[in-house]
Write a protein that holds these residues in place. Sequence first.
Motif, short mmCIF file in Angstrom:
data_model
loop_
_atom_site.label_atom_id
_atom_site.label_comp_id
_atom_site.label_asym_id
_atom_site.label_seq_id
_atom_site.Cartn_x
_atom_site.Cartn_y
_atom_site.Cartn_z
N SER A 158 -34.57 18.11 26.34
CA SER A 158 -34.99 18.91 25.19
C SER A 158 -33.79 19.51 24.46
CB SER A 158 -35.94 20.01 25.64
OG SER A 158 -36.29 20.86 24.56
N SER B 139 -30.74 18.43 24.58
CA SER B 139 -29.95 17.34 24.00
C SER B 139 -30.54 16.89 22.66
CB SER B 139 -29.91 16.16 24.98
OG SER B 139 -29.23 15.06 24.42
N ASP B 140 -31.88 16.80 22.59
CA ASP B 140 -32.52 16.42 21.33
C ASP B 140 -32.25 17.47 20.24
OD1 ASP B 140 -33.50 14.13 22.45
OD2 ASP B 140 -35.47 14.97 22.94
N ARG B 141 -32.36 18.74 20.59
CA ARG B 141 -32.10 19.80 19.61
C ARG B 141 -30.65 19.75 19.14
NH1 ARG B 141 -35.62 24.17 19.19
NH2 ARG B 141 -33.89 25.60 18.83
N ASN C 263 -28.71 17.07 19.04
CA ASN C 263 -28.57 15.90 18.17
C ASN C 263 -29.21 16.15 16.80
OD1 ASN C 263 -27.22 14.44 20.16
ND2 ASN C 263 -29.12 13.59 21.00
N ASN C 264 -30.32 16.88 16.79
CA ASN C 264 -31.02 17.15 15.52
C ASN C 264 -30.32 18.20 14.67
OD1 ASN C 264 -33.07 15.31 16.06
ND2 ASN C 264 -34.38 16.84 17.05
#
Length: 278
Positions: free
Chosen positions: A137, A139-141, A143-144
């Motif tokens: 989670s 990591s996604d934030r 990257n975003n």
Amino acid sequence: FLSDFIIKDFFKKYLTGEKSWKVILAIIFISIIPIRITSTAPVEVVPKDPKLITAPFDGVVKRIVVNNNDDVKAKDLLVLLEDVDLKNNFNLARQSLQIAEKELLRSRQFSFSNNEEKARLAELVAQVDLKKAEVASNSDRLNNSKIYTDRNGIAIVDKKNEWQGRPVSVGEKILTIADPKNVEFLVWLPVKDSLIIREQSEVKVFLDINPIKPLKGKLLRASYQPSLSPEEVLSYRVGVSYEGDEPPRIGLRGTAKLYGSRVTLFYYLFRKPITFVR
């Protein structure tokens, strides 16, 4: 005194005697001539079906990379969000995962001779899975926090300098990616000048850069509820298609002439006085 004399002379000459009934019939005939009612309103060239670039999560804008009217291509970087806290959270989550994995490994080694450790295995496995989900989670934030575009077009940025350091909520629009060849007109029709309009009605647009040459369009839609226009006038939002070959530049402004239903010449001339008297 002179104007009173002219009016009296006109009535005496044309509204008395044998000519009176001819004049009255002529006035009645002219007043019932059908004519298309029209209205003028401010208009702006806007993109059709634009791509809205929105905030993927609650955060703060670090920097907008592109400028207004910049040409962009798919996978170009557009916006940077503040990522200091995101990096810290990601590192903490990764460290917590490493600790949980080591604890699980130690418990597995001792579970062969210790029943208590064997009983904790299921709990430790669940903790490791939870820590992996937290790492994914974060990591996604992270990257975003870098927002890219997925289409070609031009960037439309409103007041770029004011975005730096500005907090944004998830889903809030930051900028727009538009196709400069795919445009339409946005007309702000004042409530006081509203008329009965139908889809595919004719519209003529006179842009300020070339007020002599009108651009043709067809009415696509109109809002049911009025709202305040950029000039703070209560108006209806009217969408108009562009019917032409070379589209005008996005952002150009001018005046639109909308054509409504046919009415009598009397109503056309006295529409506003009738409304005022009502």
